[in-house]
Write a protein that holds these residues in place. Structure first.
Motif, short mmCIF file in Angstrom:
data_model
loop_
_atom_site.label_atom_id
_atom_site.label_comp_id
_atom_site.label_asym_id
_atom_site.label_seq_id
_atom_site.Cartn_x
_atom_site.Cartn_y
_atom_site.Cartn_z
N HIS A 320 -40.25 -48.94 -83.25
CA HIS A 320 -40.07 -49.07 -81.80
C HIS A 320 -41.25 -49.78 -81.14
CE1 HIS A 320 -42.74 -45.62 -81.93
NE2 HIS A 320 -42.96 -45.78 -80.65
N ASP A 321 -42.43 -49.67 -81.77
CA ASP A 321 -43.62 -50.26 -81.16
C ASP A 321 -43.90 -51.69 -81.66
OD1 ASP A 321 -44.02 -49.27 -83.68
OD2 ASP A 321 -46.01 -48.44 -83.30
N LYS A 322 -43.08 -52.19 -82.59
CA LYS A 322 -43.34 -53.53 -83.13
C LYS A 322 -42.18 -54.49 -82.90
CE LYS A 322 -46.35 -52.04 -86.90
NZ LYS A 322 -45.96 -50.64 -87.07
N GLY A 350 -38.82 -48.23 -89.75
CA GLY A 350 -40.09 -48.60 -89.12
C GLY A 350 -40.65 -47.47 -88.27
N ASN A 351 -39.97 -46.34 -88.24
CA ASN A 351 -40.41 -45.23 -87.38
C ASN A 351 -40.71 -43.96 -88.17
OD1 ASN A 351 -40.17 -46.54 -84.80
ND2 ASN A 351 -37.96 -46.52 -85.10
N THR A 352 -41.05 -44.13 -89.44
CA THR A 352 -41.33 -42.96 -90.29
C THR A 352 -42.83 -42.68 -90.28
OG1 THR A 352 -39.69 -43.96 -91.75
CG2 THR A 352 -40.81 -42.01 -92.58
N TYR A 353 -43.21 -41.44 -90.21
CA TYR A 353 -44.62 -41.09 -90.41
C TYR A 353 -44.70 -39.74 -91.11
CZ TYR A 353 -44.22 -37.89 -86.45
OH TYR A 353 -43.83 -36.87 -85.62
N THR A 354 -45.88 -39.41 -91.62
CA THR A 354 -46.05 -38.13 -92.31
C THR A 354 -46.82 -37.19 -91.39
OG1 THR A 354 -46.08 -39.31 -94.40
CG2 THR A 354 -46.94 -37.08 -94.45
N ILE A 367 -36.43 -43.63 -82.39
CA ILE A 367 -35.23 -44.27 -82.96
C ILE A 367 -34.41 -44.88 -81.83
CG2 ILE A 367 -33.02 -43.71 -84.12
CD1 ILE A 367 -34.70 -41.60 -85.76
N LEU A 368 -34.19 -44.06 -80.80
CA LEU A 368 -33.39 -44.54 -79.66
C LEU A 368 -34.08 -45.72 -78.96
CD1 LEU A 368 -30.99 -44.17 -77.81
CD2 LEU A 368 -32.20 -42.33 -76.64
N VAL A 397 -29.71 -30.18 -90.75
CA VAL A 397 -31.08 -30.20 -91.29
C VAL A 397 -32.09 -30.37 -90.15
CG1 VAL A 397 -30.35 -31.17 -93.51
CG2 VAL A 397 -31.04 -32.71 -91.66
N THR A 398 -33.34 -30.07 -90.46
CA THR A 398 -34.42 -30.30 -89.49
C THR A 398 -35.41 -31.27 -90.14
OG1 THR A 398 -35.47 -28.33 -90.38
CG2 THR A 398 -34.24 -28.05 -88.33
N GLU A 399 -35.10 -32.54 -90.05
CA GLU A 399 -35.95 -33.56 -90.69
C GLU A 399 -36.53 -34.54 -89.68
OE1 GLU A 399 -33.44 -35.10 -93.84
OE2 GLU A 399 -33.30 -33.13 -94.78
N CYS A 400 -35.79 -34.78 -88.58
CA CYS A 400 -36.30 -35.63 -87.49
C CYS A 400 -36.50 -34.73 -86.28
CB CYS A 400 -35.30 -36.72 -87.12
SG CYS A 400 -35.00 -37.92 -88.45
#
Ligand code: PEP
Ligand code: CO
Length: 444
Positions: A320-322, A350-354, A367-368, A397-400
């Motif tokens: 989202h930021d790129k 492009g919006n995944t982080y740990t 994402i939106l 699930v609780t993943e995002c």
């Protein structure tokens, strides 16, 4: 098309992201067997998807490509597959009804079993072990032994793909996907008033059409078509399922209808490109921020020398930021060349982080925001935003994090199941579909 292509011509090149199979003989045996097993999909179906994607490229249809990041053998199980299909059908009906556009449904399903990895090893509990590369290659179990690539898993993957596809066909063509079943696609797990209202509206529209005396006994009302897709990563597997179509005399990869080149394996002179340029399936190309425009142009020309609409879908995944930085110039350059492509937004990768507990996650609002930016950039550039490419599941699930159910970072551990990337749950997926419908709906 370059005359030198054959289904094994990729073998002349260096192949990235392949497992090192320990036993060559077992391996050859597996691929021999696979070459004699039946095709999973038919060339005629694959051709109809090219036509539909051509409509996407012209703004006449919307591409909804969605499913697991990585399918798992243990989840090749009726209820899981049903729930995933239900959520895809729900999203499609929301986008079609509220957004006013025909929806082309393509699952990341029935073959999405192999994963590219950034590193060959990963560290778990202080120990470095080989990376998990998808159930078709090794096991996710965190031991060095379980991570040794096992070629017999490829056959397992083929049979599970066949079983999954059988259920997809039965579910979508056997009455369950009929519009008068729309209430039963609703998953129990979420209280979505908006969806219930939409069902009522659609029921009214169907009753009205019937009251006018129109025949509703047609496939468009009683069936759905869900095409299959996966990343064409394991080239030996793809080669073994590549066959000549008897109707046209052309080569088709029969492992899925649509195949895509991942962001890590889309080099214009790479083995994956060499393989895919010779098969007639519709192709996706994932594009992240590291792209080089000249290479992408070369890649497009190799994959689509005839510039056929529907052959290539560019799936951008900038974050989202790129996206503002990387998408406009890509659109301009492709436009300048007159390349015919369908444009698709992957707002996941492009919006995944740990997070601080080591869990990979994504924020629903990021994402939106990437999706919104994708549509507004295309509008500003006078080009056509064609659809989305999503990772999601039919389960709760609780993943995002985020979304109207407000999953917080501290909730992620409650039901985190993914062995790969974090997926939207059913409620977040349906919420995103309503947002998409709002973004694309025509002004009346
Ligand atoms: C994926 O789609 O799961 C994936 C690995 O994507 P990308 O190639 O865009 O990183
Ligand atoms: Co993924």
């Amino acid at each position: 098309m370059n005359k030198e292509w054959s289904k094994s011509s990729w073998r002349r090149l260096k192949v990235l992201q392949q497992p090192k199979w320990p036993d060559k003989i077992v391996c050859e045996n597996v691929f021999d067997k696979l070459s004699n097993l039946p095709a999973l999909v038919f060339a005629g179906e694959t051709r109809s998807l090219v036509d539909l994607l051509a409509e996407v490229s012209e703004g006449k249809a919307f591409l909804l490509q969605a499913g697991e990041c990585s399918e798992e053998f243990s989840r090749c199980h009726g209820p899981y597959i049903h729930d995933l299909l239900k959520v895809i059908l729900q999203m499609a009906i929301i986008i079609a009804y509220a957004g006013g556009k025909k929806v082309v449904k393509v699952g990341r399903i029935a073959g999405q079993y192999a994963k590219p990895r950034s590193k060959d090893t990963e560290t778990i509990d202080g120990r470095s072990i080989p990376s998990y590369r998808g159930d078709m290659v090794n096991s996710a179990e965190a031991t060095s032994e379980a991570r040794v690539p096992d070629p017999t898993r490829i056959l397992d993957g083929y049979f599970r793909s066949a079983a999954t596809l059988n259920l997809v066909r039965a579910f979508t063509r056997g009455g369950y996907a009929a519009l008068n079943q729309i209430h039963s696609w609703r998953l129990e797990c979420f209280p979505m008033r908006k969806y219930d209202e939409l069902i009522k509206e659609i029921r009214k529209a169907i009753n009205f059409t019937s009251a006018l005396g129109l025949d509703l006994n047609i496939p468009q009302i009683n069936e759905a078509v869900v095409y299959t897709s996966h990343e064409a990563l394991l080239l030996e597997y793809e080669e073994a399922l590549t066959r000549i179509d008897t109707t046209t005399g052309l080569w088709y990869d029969t492992s899925a209808h649509m195949l895509w080149l991942g962001d890590r394996t889309r080099q214009a002179d790479g083995a994956h490109t060499e393989f895919l340029r010779g098969v007639r399936n519709p192709l996706g190309v994932k594009i992240g921020p590291k792209y080089e425009i000249d290479e992408l142009k070369l890649l497009f020309e190799k994959l689509n020398s005839e510039n056929t609409p529907g052959r290539v879908t560019l799936v951008t995944r900038f974050g989202h930021d790129k996206i503002e930085k990387f998408l406009p110039k890509l659109i301009r350059e492709f436009k300048k060349e007159g390349f015919k492509v369908a444009w698709c937004c992957d707002p996941m990768h492009g919006n995944t982080y740990t997070n601080k507990n080591g869990l990979k996650t994504r924020v629903f609002e990021d994402i939106l925001n990437e999706v919104r930016a994708f549509w507004s950039i295309h509008k500003a550039e006078g080009s056509i935003a064609g659809g989305v490419h999503l990772e999601l599941t039919g389960e709760s699930v609780t993943e995002c994090t985020g979304g109207s159910s407000q999953i917080l970072d501290m909730d992620l551990g409650k039901n985190y199941q993914s062995k790969c990337d974090p997926r939207l749950n059913a409620e977040q997926a349906v919420e995103l579909a309503f947002e998409l419908a709002d973004i694309i709906k025509p002004c009346i």
